[in-house]
Design an enzyme around this catalytic site. Structure first.
Site: not given
Ligand code: CTP
Length: 390
Positions: A207, A275, A284, A300-302, A319, A333, A337
């Site tokens: 990203n 995500d 390859k 995993p959502d840390i 953030f 959020k 979270k």
């Protein structure tokens, strides 16, 4: 800054009224403030306001016998631990850079061997003019600390850099000058940058995160004395001073590194964690073998994981990168979270890779618009806020 003496020179700009708040805040923080008002400054604020807030006489002129008899200007210039010029106008900077001594303020600046900090505030064109740039560079080269002006709408109706930084940013700069180590003995984990999710040994999904905001947060926490573990995704930024950096590639690597860095008093999750990951091919993927299909699995959502962790850091800050409907999405959020605070930014307007950011801090007690500012200034403000709260 308890017990420190600050000589506050108030220059002649519309931002001079903000020096009154600054003076009050400096005193609240325990500093003794000796105010000096320039001729221009006195067009915007009165000597009486300054001296009432400082509970000290205000000096306005080089030519007042009584003042000179009490404390001569040479002695005054050396009586402080810091000379703070706020606001510093283009004219005052120019005269200081030229070494003029045609009023009390410039004479003090010329006579002193005390550290000097200037907080410029002026019209954007004046700030960006080659003359002001050169004057600022000269002053910096002579050891003056310049607190960079913020970007925003100004009293003159124009928008751009030139606005006096908000009070917390000014206070953070002064605190940093005195090397206040409010976070000494604390351990902070900071995640930063993107993660790379391998598709095959050659390709990956990524990203646009540059890591600049997260690195700035790590540096600002370290500057306040925290021991900082910076878990960095793949970026090429320099490691901030005093920070221990752990480089990782994928979201799962980042989660493992965060786990390994526990326990911590503070965790600030700035990273733009992917995500999803790809079921990566071991070799390859070749062009001739048909259109590849990428099967995604959730990472995993840390942050959410840390919120539930038995070793949950006492201050857990996320953030949020959103594109539209910022505050409503960020508020949801923060709750989803399970973090204490959430710093929300709208990433639809070129935040990635930029030096500036515009964030809102959501604390649960409400949201605060921090306006547009440099990522470094936002980081310092956040670090100070954490230090004040912990
Ligand atoms: N985060 C995390 N682990 C993930 C995803 C996000 O720790 N797998 C953290 C980020 O570091 C950030 C916060 O969660 O502090 C919010 O990240 P953001 O990308 O805004 O939200 P997402 O959880 O990814 O949700 P969405 O993409 O639906 O907005």
């Amino acid at each position: 800054m308890h017990g420190k003496t600050i000589l506050l020179i108030v220059g002649g700009g519309i931002a001079a009224y903000k020096a009154l708040d600054l003076l009050r805040e400096l005193r609240r923080a325990g500093a003794r403030v000796l105010p000096v008002l320039t001729e221009g400054g006195s067009r915007f604020v009165t000597p009486l306001s300054l001296s009432a807030l400082a509970e000290a006489p205000v000096r306005t002129s080089l030519w007042t016998l009584e003042d000179e008899a009490t404390m001569g200007h040479i002695a005054l210039s050396r009586a402080a631990d810091l000379i703070l010029v706020c606001p510093a106008t283009a004219d005052l900077m120019a005269r200081a850079a030229a070494g003029l001594a045609d009023d009390l303020a410039t004479t003090l600046l010329l006579a002193t061997d005390t550290p000097v900090m200037m907080a410029p505030a002026m019209n954007v064109r004046m700030w960006e003019h080659a003359a002001t740039r050169a004057n600022a560079a000269t002053l910096v080269a002579r050891g003056v600390t310049i607190v960079p002006p913020e970007v925003g709408a100004m009293a003159c109706g124009e928008t751009g850099p030139g606005r006096l930084p908000e009070l917390p940013a000014l206070m953070a700069a002064v605190a940093a000058h005195f090397g206040e180590k409010k976070l000494a003995g604390r351990h902070a984990i900071v995640t930063a940058g993107p993660t790379h999710e391998a598709i095959d040994p050659v390709r990956y999904i990524a990203n646009r995160s540059s890591g600049k905001q997260g690195f700035a947060v790590a540096g600002a926490l370290a500057a306040l004395g925290a021991r900082v573990s910076l878990i960095a995704g793949p970026v090429t930024l320099a490691t901030p001073a005093g920070v221990e950096r752990i480089d990782v590639e994928s979201a799962r690597d980042m989660a493992a590194a965060v786990e390994a860095a526990l326990p911590a008093d503070i965790a600030v999750m700035v990273a733009a964690v992917a995500d999803w990951r790809v079921e990566a091919a071991a070799t390859k993927i070749k062009k001739g073998s048909g259109m590849p299909v990428l099967r995604l699995e959730e990472n995993p959502d840390i942050l959410a994981g840390l919120a539930q962790h038995p070793l949950r850091p006492g201050r857990l800050i996320g953030f949020a990168a959103e594109t539209g409907d910022l505050l409503a999405k960020a508020a949801a959020k923060r709750v989803a979270k399970g973090c204490d605070w959430l710093v929300a930014n709208d990433v639809s307007d070129g935040v990635f890779g930029s030096e500036d950011n515009h964030v809102h801090l959501l604390t649960g007690a409400g949201s605060e618009d921090w306006g547009k500012a440099s990522k470094a200034a936002i980081a310092r403000r956040l670090a100070m806020r954490i230090a004040d709260d912990i």
